[in-house]
Design a protein around this motif. Structure first.
Motif, PDB file in Angstrom:
ATOM      1  N   VAL A  27       5.924  36.118 -13.560  1.00  0.00           N
ATOM      2  CA  VAL A  27       6.183  35.639 -14.915  1.00  0.00           C
ATOM      3  C   VAL A  27       4.921  35.780 -15.748  1.00  0.00           C
ATOM      4  CG1 VAL A  27       6.713  33.616 -16.304  1.00  0.00           C
ATOM      5  CG2 VAL A  27       7.932  34.006 -14.160  1.00  0.00           C
ATOM      6  N   GLY A  28       4.955  36.663 -16.734  1.00  0.00           N
ATOM      7  CA  GLY A  28       3.749  36.870 -17.535  1.00  0.00           C
ATOM      8  C   GLY A  28       4.108  37.439 -18.890  1.00  0.00           C
ATOM      9  N   LEU A  29       3.183  38.195 -19.440  1.00  0.00           N
ATOM     10  CA  LEU A  29       3.426  38.804 -20.745  1.00  0.00           C
ATOM     11  C   LEU A  29       4.652  39.697 -20.698  1.00  0.00           C
ATOM     12  CD1 LEU A  29      -0.275  39.698 -21.590  1.00  0.00           C
ATOM     13  CD2 LEU A  29       1.107  37.894 -22.625  1.00  0.00           C
ATOM     14  N   GLY A  30       4.930  40.268 -19.524  1.00  0.00           N
ATOM     15  CA  GLY A  30       6.108  41.118 -19.366  1.00  0.00           C
ATOM     16  C   GLY A  30       7.393  40.371 -19.697  1.00  0.00           C
ATOM     17  N   ASN A  31       7.468  39.096 -19.293  1.00  0.00           N
ATOM     18  CA  ASN A  31       8.684  38.323 -19.555  1.00  0.00           C
ATOM     19  C   ASN A  31       8.734  37.813 -20.983  1.00  0.00           C
ATOM     20  OD1 ASN A  31       7.644  38.061 -16.809  1.00  0.00           O
ATOM     21  ND2 ASN A  31       9.561  37.026 -16.424  1.00  0.00           N
ATOM     22  N   PHE A 232      10.074  46.748 -12.646  1.00  0.00           N
ATOM     23  CA  PHE A 232       8.886  46.899 -11.799  1.00  0.00           C
ATOM     24  C   PHE A 232       7.726  46.075 -12.320  1.00  0.00           C
ATOM     25  CE2 PHE A 232      10.791  50.346  -9.628  1.00  0.00           C
ATOM     26  CZ  PHE A 232      10.082  50.443  -8.452  1.00  0.00           C
ATOM     27  N   PHE A 233       7.469  46.224 -13.614  1.00  0.00           N
ATOM     28  CA  PHE A 233       6.315  45.543 -14.192  1.00  0.00           C
ATOM     29  C   PHE A 233       6.469  44.035 -14.053  1.00  0.00           C
ATOM     30  CE2 PHE A 233       3.733  43.797 -17.649  1.00  0.00           C
ATOM     31  CZ  PHE A 233       2.538  44.464 -17.419  1.00  0.00           C
ATOM     32  N   THR A 234       7.666  43.565 -14.367  1.00  0.00           N
ATOM     33  CA  THR A 234       7.845  42.115 -14.386  1.00  0.00           C
ATOM     34  C   THR A 234       7.776  41.509 -12.990  1.00  0.00           C
ATOM     35  OG1 THR A 234       9.132  40.327 -15.341  1.00  0.00           O
ATOM     36  CG2 THR A 234      10.373  42.073 -14.311  1.00  0.00           C
ATOM     37  N   LEU A 235       8.176  42.257 -11.968  1.00  0.00           N
ATOM     38  CA  LEU A 235       8.077  41.702 -10.608  1.00  0.00           C
ATOM     39  C   LEU A 235       6.689  41.928  -9.999  1.00  0.00           C
ATOM     40  CD1 LEU A 235      11.578  42.619  -9.089  1.00  0.00           C
ATOM     41  CD2 LEU A 235      10.793  40.380  -9.845  1.00  0.00           C
ATOM     42  N   SER A 236       5.781  42.496 -10.772  1.00  0.00           N
ATOM     43  CA  SER A 236       4.407  42.770 -10.303  1.00  0.00           C
ATOM     44  C   SER A 236       4.378  43.729  -9.117  1.00  0.00           C
ATOM     45  CB  SER A 236       3.679  41.486  -9.882  1.00  0.00           C
ATOM     46  OG  SER A 236       3.659  40.549 -10.890  1.00  0.00           O
ATOM     47  N   ILE A 237       5.342  44.642  -9.043  1.00  0.00           N
ATOM     48  CA  ILE A 237       5.409  45.545  -7.898  1.00  0.00           C
ATOM     49  C   ILE A 237       4.449  46.716  -8.062  1.00  0.00           C
ATOM     50  CG2 ILE A 237       6.907  47.093  -6.599  1.00  0.00           C
ATOM     51  CD1 ILE A 237       9.225  45.399  -7.510  1.00  0.00           C
ATOM     52  N   GLY A 238       3.857  47.152  -6.952  1.00  0.00           N
ATOM     53  CA  GLY A 238       3.075  48.387  -6.952  1.00  0.00           C
ATOM     54  C   GLY A 238       1.641  48.211  -7.406  1.00  0.00           C
ATOM     55  N   MET A 239       1.185  46.985  -7.558  1.00  0.00           N
ATOM     56  CA  MET A 239      -0.172  46.739  -8.054  1.00  0.00           C
ATOM     57  C   MET A 239      -1.043  46.093  -6.999  1.00  0.00           C
ATOM     58  SD  MET A 239       0.004  47.705 -10.986  1.00  0.00           S
ATOM     59  CE  MET A 239       1.348  48.236 -11.979  1.00  0.00           C
ATOM     60  N   GLY A 240      -0.547  45.971  -5.803  1.00  0.00           N
ATOM     61  CA  GLY A 240      -1.335  45.303  -4.775  1.00  0.00           C
ATOM     62  C   GLY A 240      -1.272  43.788  -4.886  1.00  0.00           C
ATOM     63  N   ALA A 241      -0.811  43.278  -6.040  1.00  0.00           N
ATOM     64  CA  ALA A 241      -0.824  41.824  -6.233  1.00  0.00           C
ATOM     65  C   ALA A 241       0.100  41.129  -5.232  1.00  0.00           C
ATOM     66  CB  ALA A 241      -0.411  41.490  -7.663  1.00  0.00           C
ATOM     67  N   ILE A 242       1.317  41.648  -5.147  1.00  0.00           N
ATOM     68  CA  ILE A 242       2.296  41.012  -4.278  1.00  0.00           C
ATOM     69  C   ILE A 242       1.961  41.267  -2.802  1.00  0.00           C
ATOM     70  CG2 ILE A 242       4.747  41.183  -3.632  1.00  0.00           C
ATOM     71  CD1 ILE A 242       4.103  39.431  -6.104  1.00  0.00           C
ATOM     72  N   ILE A 330      -4.567  36.299 -12.488  1.00  0.00           N
ATOM     73  CA  ILE A 330      -5.307  35.955 -11.261  1.00  0.00           C
ATOM     74  C   ILE A 330      -4.805  36.796 -10.082  1.00  0.00           C
ATOM     75  CG2 ILE A 330      -6.054  33.642 -11.957  1.00  0.00           C
ATOM     76  CD1 ILE A 330      -3.697  32.435 -10.524  1.00  0.00           C
ATOM     77  N   SER A 331      -3.528  37.151 -10.108  1.00  0.00           N
ATOM     78  CA  SER A 331      -3.001  37.954  -8.994  1.00  0.00           C
ATOM     79  C   SER A 331      -3.445  39.407  -9.104  1.00  0.00           C
ATOM     80  CB  SER A 331      -1.477  37.887  -8.960  1.00  0.00           C
ATOM     81  OG  SER A 331      -0.905  38.682  -9.968  1.00  0.00           O
ATOM     82  N   LEU A 332      -3.936  39.797 -10.275  1.00  0.00           N
ATOM     83  CA  LEU A 332      -4.444  41.161 -10.426  1.00  0.00           C
ATOM     84  C   LEU A 332      -5.904  41.247  -9.972  1.00  0.00           C
ATOM     85  CD1 LEU A 332      -2.916  41.972 -13.902  1.00  0.00           C
ATOM     86  CD2 LEU A 332      -2.397  43.179 -11.786  1.00  0.00           C
TER      87      LEU A 332
HETATM   88  N1  PHE Z   1       4.411  40.689 -13.793  1.00  0.00           N
HETATM   89  C1  PHE Z   1       3.472  40.465 -14.830  1.00  0.00           C
HETATM   90  C2  PHE Z   1       4.199  40.283 -16.151  1.00  0.00           C
HETATM   91  O1  PHE Z   1       5.380  40.357 -16.232  1.00  0.00           O
HETATM   92  C3  PHE Z   1       2.479  41.564 -14.947  1.00  0.00           C
HETATM   93  C4  PHE Z   1       1.817  41.937 -13.672  1.00  0.00           C
HETATM   94  C5  PHE Z   1       1.976  43.183 -13.156  1.00  0.00           C
HETATM   95  C6  PHE Z   1       1.099  40.983 -12.958  1.00  0.00           C
HETATM   96  C7  PHE Z   1       1.438  43.531 -11.946  1.00  0.00           C
HETATM   97  C8  PHE Z   1       0.555  41.318 -11.749  1.00  0.00           C
HETATM   98  C9  PHE Z   1       0.717  42.576 -11.239  1.00  0.00           C
HETATM   99  O2  PHE Z   1       3.575  40.082 -17.148  1.00  0.00           O
END
Ligand code: PHE
Length: 457
Positions: A27-31, A232-242, A330-332
């Protein structure tokens, strides 16, 4: 050394802490910023439907795969991938998944911090009263003045990064864990307050109709692709965060159920944010629903400025956006920080300073994209546009595709099964089919179309 490093950062206190951390990341700027305006410009309801389909069919399976890799490796994405590639006797090129994620994460946080800075600025812009009774022109002027002022942008960007470092230096339990346990409940309470306000004071019916009337004619192929990118962006997938967060997940937690819960919270937040924003925007005559990126920083402030009690609620709204961005950012930071600790023997303070310092410098490029460098473009991209495009449209689909293929075909079945214990056989079968066939084909399609659209259409 792999064994020694395993689990050196600790684990979340419970499955719920993981859920809150992963929801915080998602949940972030994407949402709150992107989803409403992208839905707005792609026909509302039909887009929402496509988006939910993408979340369930592609997003959730790939996210589960990412968590499974992380928990098996129990280290930073780079080292987790290194070990699993070795123990699966796979080609070392697969290790690039870890690197790709960490590098993409750092690029994203560099511009994410700048936009989060806008939200910080607007907490005070709303509270100051300068937007009372604002017209569209006045609000556009206020936003334009902010963008034109590099000093102010750098100030907020720096403050935001300091907030993030303040959390990440505390480590998994005392930093990230404690932060999400406080921030996430706060976020949901504020979301409900705003929903209440929009219900009683906004034009809730119009907002609801906008998001839930399925006008399929307004949805284009391009819109479906945007829905997938957004998923993809909203679930934070593919960035190593998850993957990094998965490395700290308790061993007995069921990955499938946990990730479904996270995806549910994430989608709910996006839809509730959409309802809040559109109900409020529709309450003010003459404000455009599909105002693009300016929806949150121009249309919404106009609406708030013209409602009784709107300035206070508007200020609360931007606190909410800041919290959402904070728990994502913080997860990034964490994947790169964890890697420096493992591989370069740094302590958390050194690792954080280095990563935050580096992303701060890179972020200056995004700051200047809105003012002194606004006219220096390469192939039509400002520095900020370029980073946004490179990460969202290139690195992220690529990384998602590789993760699906790696867990679908390459990672040893027994390791995958180990992580997925407690999952019923038919769910396992569906999941593998999604990873092997559905996700790769769909992601490849987005990837190709996205690039085509940008350069040749
Ligand atoms: N998911 C976040 C958002 O919706 C953005 C994000 C992407 C955060 C990748 C961490 C990793 O704003």
């Amino acid at each position: 050394m792999g064994l020694q490093q395993k689990g050196m950062h600790g684990t979340w206190t419970s499955r719920w802490t993981f859920i809150m951390a992963a929801t915080g990341s998602a949940v972030g700027l994407g949402n709150m910023w992107k989803f409403p305006y992208v839905a707005g410009s792609n026909g509302g309801g039909a887009f929402v439907l496509a988006y939910i389909a993408c979340i369930l069919l592609i997003g959730v399976p790939v996210m589960m795969a990412e968590v499974a890799i992380g928990r098996r490796g129990r280290q930073s994405p780079i080292n987790s991938m290194r070990d699993i590639v070795a123990e699966s006797d796979a080609h070392s090129a697969w290790r690039s998944i870890g690197w790709l994620g960490v590098v993409a994460g750092m690029l994203i946080i560099s511009f994410y911090a700048v936009i989060a800075g806008w939200a910080l600025d607007y907490i005070f812009a709303m509270a100051s009263g300068e937007l009372r009774g604002a017209t569209g022109d006045l609000a556009a002027g206020v936003f334009g003045n902010l963008l034109a002022d590099p000093t102010r942008l750098v100030f907020w960007q720096s403050l935001f990064l300091m907030l993030c470092v303040g959390v990440v230096v505390g480590g998994v339990k005392k930093g990230l864990g404690v932060a999400v346990e406080i921030l996430m409940p706060l976020l949901f309470i504020m979301l409900l307050i705003l929903l209440g306000f929009s219900f009683f004071r906004g034009n809730f019916q119009a907002g609801w109709d906008f998001l839930f009337t399925f006008d399929f004619a307004a949805l284009t192929g391009r819109g479906v692709l945007e829905a997938m990118g957004q998923a993809f962006f909203t679930l934070s997938i593919g960035m190593g965060a998850i993957m990094a967060y998965g490395a700290y997940m308790p061993q007995n937690a069921n990955i499938g159920k946990t990730i479904l819960t996270v995806a549910f919270f994430d989608s709910m937040t996006a839809i509730i944010s959409g309802l809040i924003i559109f109900s409020i925007v529709f309450a003010t005559p003459g404000v455009e629903p599909s105002a693009g990126p300016g929806l949150m920083f121009i249309s919404l402030p106009v609406a708030f400025g013209n409602m009784p009690g709107g300035l206070l609620i508007g200020s609360v709204f931007f606190v909410l956006v800041t919290i959402a961005a904070w728990s994502s950012a913080i997860s990034l930071l964490e994947p790169a920080v964890a890697w420096l600790i493992e591989a370069k023997n740094m302590n958390r303070i050194q690792a954080n300073s280095l990563i935050a310092g580096g992303t701060w410098v890179l972020g200056l490029g995004s700051v200047f994209s809105f003012n002194i460098w606004a006219d220096s473009t390469v192939a039509g991209f400002t520095f900020f546009d370029f980073l946004d495009f490179l990460t969202s449209n290139v690195m992220l689909p690529l990384s998602g595709l590789l993760i699906a293929l790696f867990v679908g075909y390459v990672m040893k079945d027994e390791f995958v099964d180990d992580e997925m214990q407690g999952t019923s056989p038919w769910v396992m079968q569906c999941w593998r089919a999604m990873l092997r066939y559905v996700a790769p084909v769909a992601i490849a399609a987005v990837f190709v179309m996205g690039i085509y659209d940008k350069f040749f259409a």
